[in-house]
Design a protein around this motif. Structure first.
Motif, short mmCIF file in Angstrom:
data_model
loop_
_atom_site.label_atom_id
_atom_site.label_comp_id
_atom_site.label_asym_id
_atom_site.label_seq_id
_atom_site.Cartn_x
_atom_site.Cartn_y
_atom_site.Cartn_z
N ASP A 219 1.26 -1.65 -0.29
CA ASP A 219 -0.22 -0.03 0.36
C ASP A 219 0.90 1.61 -0.26
OD1 ASP A 219 -2.24 1.99 0.20
OD2 ASP A 219 -2.03 1.91 2.28
N SER A 220 1.17 1.96 -1.25
CA SER A 220 1.51 2.57 -1.25
C SER A 220 1.50 4.28 -1.03
CB SER A 220 3.00 3.08 -2.82
OG SER A 220 2.07 3.20 -3.71
N SER A 221 0.11 4.53 -0.59
CA SER A 221 -0.64 5.46 -0.64
C SER A 221 -0.15 6.39 -0.36
CB SER A 221 -2.03 5.50 0.00
OG SER A 221 -1.91 4.46 1.39
N ARG B 212 5.51 8.88 0.88
CA ARG B 212 6.01 10.10 -0.34
C ARG B 212 7.45 10.36 0.99
NH1 ARG B 212 3.04 15.31 2.17
NH2 ARG B 212 5.21 15.69 2.14
N SER C 209 12.97 7.73 -12.42
CA SER C 209 11.58 7.31 -13.42
C SER C 209 11.59 5.77 -13.88
CB SER C 209 10.40 8.05 -13.42
OG SER C 209 10.54 8.68 -12.38
N GLY D 297 3.94 2.09 -10.91
CA GLY D 297 3.77 3.23 -11.10
C GLY D 297 3.85 3.27 -10.18
N ASP D 298 2.25 3.09 -9.24
CA ASP D 298 1.84 3.86 -8.21
C ASP D 298 3.55 3.76 -6.89
OD1 ASP D 298 1.87 0.50 -7.43
OD2 ASP D 298 1.82 1.50 -5.28
N VAL D 299 4.13 3.19 -7.13
CA VAL D 299 5.76 2.83 -5.93
C VAL D 299 6.93 3.98 -6.09
CG1 VAL D 299 7.50 1.47 -5.21
CG2 VAL D 299 5.03 0.52 -5.64
N ARG E 22 6.02 7.04 -7.85
CA ARG E 22 4.82 8.45 -7.97
C ARG E 22 6.03 8.73 -6.66
NH1 ARG E 22 1.24 6.32 -11.80
NH2 ARG E 22 0.05 5.63 -10.26
N ALA E 23 6.10 7.17 -5.66
CA ALA E 23 5.15 7.72 -3.94
C ALA E 23 7.46 8.12 -4.19
CB ALA E 23 5.05 6.88 -3.36
N ASP F 32 8.39 11.65 -5.49
CA ASP F 32 7.54 12.58 -5.77
C ASP F 32 8.11 13.93 -5.50
OD1 ASP F 32 8.38 12.22 -3.29
OD2 ASP F 32 6.66 13.34 -2.20
#
Ligand SMILES: Cc1cc2nc3c(=O)[nH]c(=O)nc-3n(C[C@H](O)[C@H](O)[C@H](O)COP(=O)(O)OP(=O)(O)OC[C@H]3O[C@@H](n4cnc5c(N)ncnc54)[C@H](O)[C@@H]3O)c2cc1C
Length: 385
Positions: free
Chosen positions: A147-149, A152, A177, A187-189, A191-192, A195
């Motif tokens: 869960d990377s939500s 940051r 990247s 991709g979600d990771v 971005r984290a 950022d």
């Protein structure tokens, strides 16, 4: 699983819980001894190989390839893989003990160790923005339950610890990247992680450079990361012996060879112990005190803090080793209770690379073989006719 064959042939039926290196090496040794015995490896994940898949950095392709030799267990050697079964919740250990003569726990250690001052008594970060290296490396390796939500990393991060996992993180956090996409990071990771993107990394070790936990090859590899100036306060300490000198020198060479005008900076701080975190609603500073109590405190600005100080059994782990420990436990040989063994990180703690688990598996397999042969020896008549 059909266990009739093993039972008829007088062979042990063997269940191994965990398909990481220690479970797979144990299966290899036991298969060699008993070519026709039934061997089943359970894993809570659908996919095998533990930290080879979900720990080893995705840019270390050679190390990842070790999994290929273990694939043969399932494709050629007749070992059954039962994925998606969490022993302790989906299947009780007592049930396994009823069905199998030998149960080997090879479940590893995946809980991130916490740090007094950076985590509360329940093990939660004292401020948001603190992430464990196990969690981060599982995310990077596309672990199914990631869960990377809330992650940051930001522009400045502090990494606590200077073992190989910490150095993996330094390298991965400075990877572009596009390269992360190439090695399969989701991709979600990405971005984290990017950022910020990261411009400054401070790596803080409680011990001096000569006694830090990294392998020198890992430090040398960092020299290949482009556009980074490396700095260190390692010069502050005298080295005590040849081994310390090799480590300290590896850091000194990395620093000396790095470009002065680089846009990004990585600083190594040695001999500093975590004290506390500061920030309004989120971590903004990490504060350390001199381990030797001479230099006072070190305060580092931070958008995030990554802790890489080792692993432990998580309190909510489905299978706690201590639940099996008793009078008959002999951890030196991996015996937990009658017919129940442990191997790998679960047996000896979160130290050592993949090959170290081979030696460990041999030791425990030898104990299993000795115990089984002793138990199946013909009974000696109590009196002569
Ligand atoms: C981030 C990281 C990077 C690393 N990089 C390297 C490297 O580059 N090179 C190197 O040589 N070593 C590396 N290591 C060390 C190496 O990964 C370990 O030495 C090794 O994986 C330990 O093996 P193990 O079998 O004891 O545990 P693991 O590899 O953790 O395997 C445990 C298995 O048990 C399963 N399991 C857990 N609980 C249950 C349950 N209740 N029921 C069923 N299954 C369960 C897990 O899903 C997992 O598959 C790294 C370690 C980490 C953490």
């Amino acid at each position: 699983v059909n266990s009739t064959h093993s039972r008829l042939a007088g062979l042990p039926r063997i269940a191994i819980v965990g398909s990481g290196p220690s479970g797979c090496y144990t299966a290899q040794f036991l298969r060699k001894k008993w070519p026709d015995a039934e061997i089943v490896i359970y894993d809570r994940l659908e996919t095998p190989f533990g930290l080879i898949r979900y720990g080893v950095a995705p840019d270390h392709l050679g190390t990842k390839a070790i999994a290929k030799q273990f694939e043969r267990l399932f494709t050629r050697d007749g070992v059954t893989f039962a994925g998606g079964v969490e022993v302790g919740t989906d299947l009780a250990v007592d049930e396994l003990r009823r069905q199998f003569d030998v149960v080997v726990l090879a479940t590893g250690l995946w809980g991130d160790r916490t740090i007094d001052g950076f985590h509360d008594a329940q093990g939660r970060p004292s401020l948001p923005g603190v992430y464990g290296s196990g969690r981060l490396t599982r995310m990077i390796n596309a672990h199914p339950s990631r869960d990377s939500s809330d992650v940051r990393i930001g522009r400045r991060t502090v990494i606590v610890g200077a073992g190989n996992v910490a150095i993996d993180l330094v390298r991965l956090l400075l990877t572009s990247s596009s390269q992360l996409v190439e090695v399969g990071v989701p991709g979600d990771v990405i971005r984290a992680l990017t950022d910020g993107p990261v411009e400054r990394v401070d790596v803080v070790s409680r011990s001096v450079a000569g006694r830090a936990k990294f392998d020198v090859a890992m430090i040398r590899e960092l020299a290949k990361v482009p556009d980074v100036r490396f700095r260190s306060d390692a010069d502050a300490f005298p080295v005590k012996d040849a081994e310390e000198s090799v480590r300290a020198q590896a850091v000194a060479e990395l620093v000396a060879g790095s470009p002065r005008g680089a846009a990004r900076q990585v600083s190594f701080w040695f001999g500093w112990t975590p004290a506390h975190l500061d920030g309004a609603g989120r971590v903004e500073r990490a504060v350390f005190r001199d381990t030797a109590d001479v230099r006072g405190t070190l305060t580092l600005e931070a958008d995030s803090v990554c802790t890489a100080v080792g692993f432990t059994q998580a309190a909510d782990d489905a299978l706690l080793r201590r639940a099996f420990e008793g009078e008959r436990t002999d951890l030196d040989h991996g015996r937990l209770a009658d017919g129940v063994y442990c191997v790998g990180w679960l047996r000896r703690g979160p130290v050592g690379t993949i090959p170290a688990n081979r030696a460990d598996a041999r030791l425990v397999a030898d104990a299993i073989i000795a115990d089984y042969e002793f138990a199946s020896r013909p009974a000696i008549p109590s009196s002569l006719p």
